[in-house]
Every structure is written in C-alpha cells, then in structure tokens.
Design a protein around this motif. Structure first.
Motif, PDB file in Angstrom:
ATOM      1  N   GLN A  76       0.822  -1.208   0.000  1.00 45.42           N
ATOM      2  CA  GLN A  76       0.000   0.000   0.000  1.00 45.42           C
ATOM      3  C   GLN A  76       0.853   1.255   0.000  1.00 45.42           C
ATOM      4  OE1 GLN A  76      -3.449  -0.081  -0.339  1.00 45.42           O
ATOM      5  NE2 GLN A  76      -2.972   2.058  -0.840  1.00 45.42           N
ATOM      6  N   ALA A  77       1.985   1.195   0.732  1.00 45.28           N
ATOM      7  CA  ALA A  77       2.885   2.352   0.762  1.00 45.28           C
ATOM      8  C   ALA A  77       3.454   2.626  -0.635  1.00 45.28           C
ATOM      9  CB  ALA A  77       4.011   2.105   1.755  1.00 45.28           C
ATOM     10  N   ALA A  78       3.794   1.551  -1.360  1.00 41.51           N
ATOM     11  CA  ALA A  78       4.323   1.722  -2.716  1.00 41.51           C
ATOM     12  C   ALA A  78       3.254   2.269  -3.659  1.00 41.51           C
ATOM     13  CB  ALA A  78       4.853   0.385  -3.234  1.00 41.51           C
ATOM     14  N   VAL A  79       2.015   1.784  -3.506  1.00 44.35           N
ATOM     15  CA  VAL A  79       0.910   2.271  -4.329  1.00 44.35           C
ATOM     16  C   VAL A  79       0.640   3.743  -4.023  1.00 44.35           C
ATOM     17  CG1 VAL A  79      -1.578   2.059  -4.770  1.00 44.35           C
ATOM     18  CG2 VAL A  79      -0.156   0.001  -4.595  1.00 44.35           C
ATOM     19  N   ASN A 116       0.108  -3.960  -9.250  1.00 44.93           N
ATOM     20  CA  ASN A 116       0.777  -5.169  -9.709  1.00 44.93           C
ATOM     21  C   ASN A 116       2.290  -5.076  -9.564  1.00 44.93           C
ATOM     22  OD1 ASN A 116      -1.603  -6.418 -10.311  1.00 44.93           O
ATOM     23  ND2 ASN A 116      -1.499  -6.083 -12.514  1.00 44.93           N
ATOM     24  N   ALA A 117       2.833  -3.908  -9.881  1.00 41.96           N
ATOM     25  CA  ALA A 117       4.279  -3.725  -9.746  1.00 41.96           C
ATOM     26  C   ALA A 117       4.701  -3.770  -8.279  1.00 41.96           C
ATOM     27  CB  ALA A 117       4.697  -2.398 -10.377  1.00 41.96           C
ATOM     28  N   VAL A 121       7.357  -6.459  -3.688  1.00 45.71           N
ATOM     29  CA  VAL A 121       7.329  -6.895  -2.287  1.00 45.71           C
ATOM     30  C   VAL A 121       7.483  -8.410  -2.200  1.00 45.71           C
ATOM     31  CG1 VAL A 121       5.900  -7.050  -0.210  1.00 45.71           C
ATOM     32  CG2 VAL A 121       6.007  -4.909  -1.496  1.00 45.71           C
ATOM     33  N   ALA A 122       6.817  -9.132  -3.095  1.00 46.04           N
ATOM     34  CA  ALA A 122       6.926 -10.595  -3.101  1.00 46.04           C
ATOM     35  C   ALA A 122       8.369 -11.034  -3.316  1.00 46.04           C
ATOM     36  CB  ALA A 122       6.020 -11.178  -4.179  1.00 46.04           C
ATOM     37  N   ASN A 156       4.955 -15.668  -2.087  1.00 46.72           N
ATOM     38  CA  ASN A 156       4.254 -16.055  -3.304  1.00 46.72           C
ATOM     39  C   ASN A 156       3.460 -14.864  -3.846  1.00 46.72           C
ATOM     40  OD1 ASN A 156       1.676 -17.109  -4.734  1.00 46.72           O
ATOM     41  ND2 ASN A 156       3.057 -18.866  -4.759  1.00 46.72           N
ATOM     42  N   ARG A 157       3.754 -14.480  -5.101  1.00 52.73           N
ATOM     43  CA  ARG A 157       3.131 -13.287  -5.669  1.00 52.73           C
ATOM     44  C   ARG A 157       1.618 -13.442  -5.800  1.00 52.73           C
ATOM     45  NH1 ARG A 157       5.208 -11.233 -11.411  1.00 52.73           N
ATOM     46  NH2 ARG A 157       4.167 -13.159 -12.036  1.00 52.73           N
ATOM     47  N   GLN A 158       1.146 -14.629  -6.195  1.00 56.43           N
ATOM     48  CA  GLN A 158      -0.288 -14.837  -6.366  1.00 56.43           C
ATOM     49  C   GLN A 158      -1.028 -14.742  -5.032  1.00 56.43           C
ATOM     50  OE1 GLN A 158      -1.970 -15.005  -9.188  1.00 56.43           O
ATOM     51  NE2 GLN A 158      -0.040 -14.676 -10.288  1.00 56.43           N
ATOM     52  N   ASP A 159      -0.413 -15.279  -3.977  1.00 60.49           N
ATOM     53  CA  ASP A 159      -1.038 -15.186  -2.654  1.00 60.49           C
ATOM     54  C   ASP A 159      -1.142 -13.733  -2.199  1.00 60.49           C
ATOM     55  OD1 ASP A 159      -1.372 -17.881  -2.501  1.00 60.49           O
ATOM     56  OD2 ASP A 159       0.389 -18.260  -1.246  1.00 60.49           O
ATOM     57  N   LEU A 160      -0.074 -12.969  -2.424  1.00 58.73           N
ATOM     58  CA  LEU A 160      -0.111 -11.554  -2.062  1.00 58.73           C
ATOM     59  C   LEU A 160      -1.156 -10.804  -2.887  1.00 58.73           C
ATOM     60  CD1 LEU A 160       3.531 -10.226  -1.503  1.00 58.73           C
ATOM     61  CD2 LEU A 160       1.671 -10.455   0.160  1.00 58.73           C
TER      62      LEU A 160
END
Length: 286
Positions: free
Chosen positions: A252-255, A262-263, A268-269, A275-279
């Motif tokens: 959220q901080a990056a957004v 997505n980036a 972060v993943a 796991n990127r999909q879980d996040l």
C-alpha cells in the motif's frame, strides 16, 4: 469510562475466570477449587475433560459446554443467567481462559452489560516456559498459534522479524517441524530459540539452541504440546531505507507513492520471498 469494583454488592452475578492445571493437578489453587464449588454453573471448554478435574477435587457443580462452536448460541443464555444474579465460572481445558482458548466473547459481553468479571491467577504455559527458557523474560511478545498454511506463516513472521522482544508461540507436535522450518526461513537459521514440552508433567523437557538445530531435532519426531520461544532481534538486518511493516502495508505504501498495484505486489513478493499470487489475492481481498 466504566468502573468495576469486583467485590462490592451488585444486582447481577459475577463471571469468574478460573485457570486449570496445564498438566500437574497439584497446581490447582485452593481459591480455584472454592470458586468452582460455590458458583451456580461452570462453563467448560470440554465438559468431559473438565468433569475429570471436578471429580478429582470432589466438585459437584453443574458444568455445560462453552467453546468456539457454540459461542453464538450460548452467549445470550449465559448473560441472562448472570443478569438474574447467578455466579458463573469459566474454565478452559488447561491454563487460562481467553489465552489461545475460548473466553473472550463472554468476557466482552459481560463488560458491555456491566457484569463484574473476576480473574483468578493460576497456571499459564507461556509464562511458565518463559521464566525457565534462559531467554530474556522481559519485554516479551505473546503471539500464540500461527496460521497453519506456510505462506500465511511467512507473512505473519515477516512482520515479527525485527521485533526485539522474546516472542512466544504455541504449536501442536504434528506441525512443529514445519513451523520451525518457516521460522528459520524468515528469522534466520542462527536465531536462538527454546522449545518447552509437557510442562509440569513427568516428561517435561526444554530444548535450547539455534532454529537450525531445533528443526533437525523436531524432524526426528516429537510428542506433546509445545511452547516455542524465539529470541528477539538485537541487530535488525533491514536498514533505515528498507520498507517496514507487513507485506500488505508495504504494498500500500508503494501504491500511495505512485507505483501500480501489480508492480508493488511483484516487488514486495520478490523482496520478502513470498508467493506473488497469494499476495495478489490478499491485497485485492479475493
């Protein structure tokens, strides 16, 4: 503001929170026995288990079940009885009510209705283990049970990685090796930890060493319920520029800083080894 004078005259009854032994029946207090004999009703996590305790101490008070699966059904009945002036005692199978055990919902309901809640001191696995662990006893951070799935554990432990306090967890024997492996993955294999099993019982044991050593020991097969204590991080590996907070907070901080979701999730993943999909599912609440 609400004020509770536990032992002043009241029109309602009182809810007594009664700890029970975590293994050795000699740890039952005189006061706990007295309260269980005098109340009108005992709310037990498992009536079959509690009845063995009651029979041992010749307590004949009626006991009914009160656990996570019937909380919604029981709460109105129990609060009504307390309002009518009955005194109730609540106890879990072992240790203190509400500490990784049922209890908090009834306590909250009583506080809301102005019904006195009286806690009794007694056995508690976390503190019993901590004072004999050899790790710093204060400050400490009690967490209890972690989630069962690996990726959820990674997320939880990542948020705890840089805490300086001794951390206390509970774990079942069949999940111990996997949980310790995940701790070693997140905290580092050399982080010091202590396992306590079968506290107050004949086969009470403490295993002390690095997480890597304890993983190897646990993989040989273990029995008994465990208290897992992990030393705090005296030298956090993250520098001041590295993002802090939970994985979702970092995303959220990056957004908020202008990055696309997505980036941010991908970044972060990769940084945390998640796991990127879980996040992605957690962030978008899918």
């Amino acid at each position: 503001m609400q004020r509770q004078a536990s032992f002043q005259a009241t029109e309602t009854g009182r809810l007594y929170l009664v700890p029970t032994p975590i293994g050795n029946l000699d740890d039952m207090t005189f006061r706990a026995i007295k309260v269980l004999k005098e109340v009108d009703l005992i709310c037990a996590e498992d009536t079959r288990h509690t009845r063995q305790l009651l029979n041992h101490f010749e307590i004949t008070t009626k006991a009914i079940s009160f656990h996570e699966h019937n909380t919604e059904q029981r709460l109105p009945e129990l609060v009504a009885r307390l309002k009518q002036g009955e005194n109730l005692a609540q106890c879990s199978d072992a240790g203190m009510p509400s500490i990784s055990d049922p209890g908090k919902e009834l306590v909250a309901a009583c506080v809301k209705e102005g019904i006195p809640v009286v806690p009794l001191p007694g056995a508690n696995a976390a503190l019993t283990a901590l004072i004999a662990s050899g790790l710093s006893p204060q400050p400490f951070y009690f967490y209890g049970f972690l989630e069962r799935k690996h990726q959820q554990q990674v997320t939880e432990l990542t948020a705890l990685r840089n805490r300086g306090e001794t951390m206390i967890f509970y774990e079942a024997p069949h999940r111990l090796a996997k949980t310790l492996t995940t701790m070693a993955e997140v905290f580092g294999e050399e982080r010091q930890a202590v396992l306590a099993r079968e506290l107050t019982k004949r086969y009470e044991e403490f295993e002390r060493g690095s997480l890597a050593e304890l993983v190897a020991w646990a993989k040989e097969g273990v029995r008994g319920e465990f208290v897992v204590m992990v030393a705090g991080n005296d030298h956090p590996q993250e520098d001041e520029q590295r993002p802090s907070g939970t994985p979702l907070e970092q995303i959220q901080a990056a957004v908020d800083g202008g990055q696309s979701p997505n980036a941010a999730i991908k970044q972060v993943a990769k940084r945390l080894g998640l796991n990127r999909q879980d996040l992605y599912k957690q962030y978008h609440q899918l």
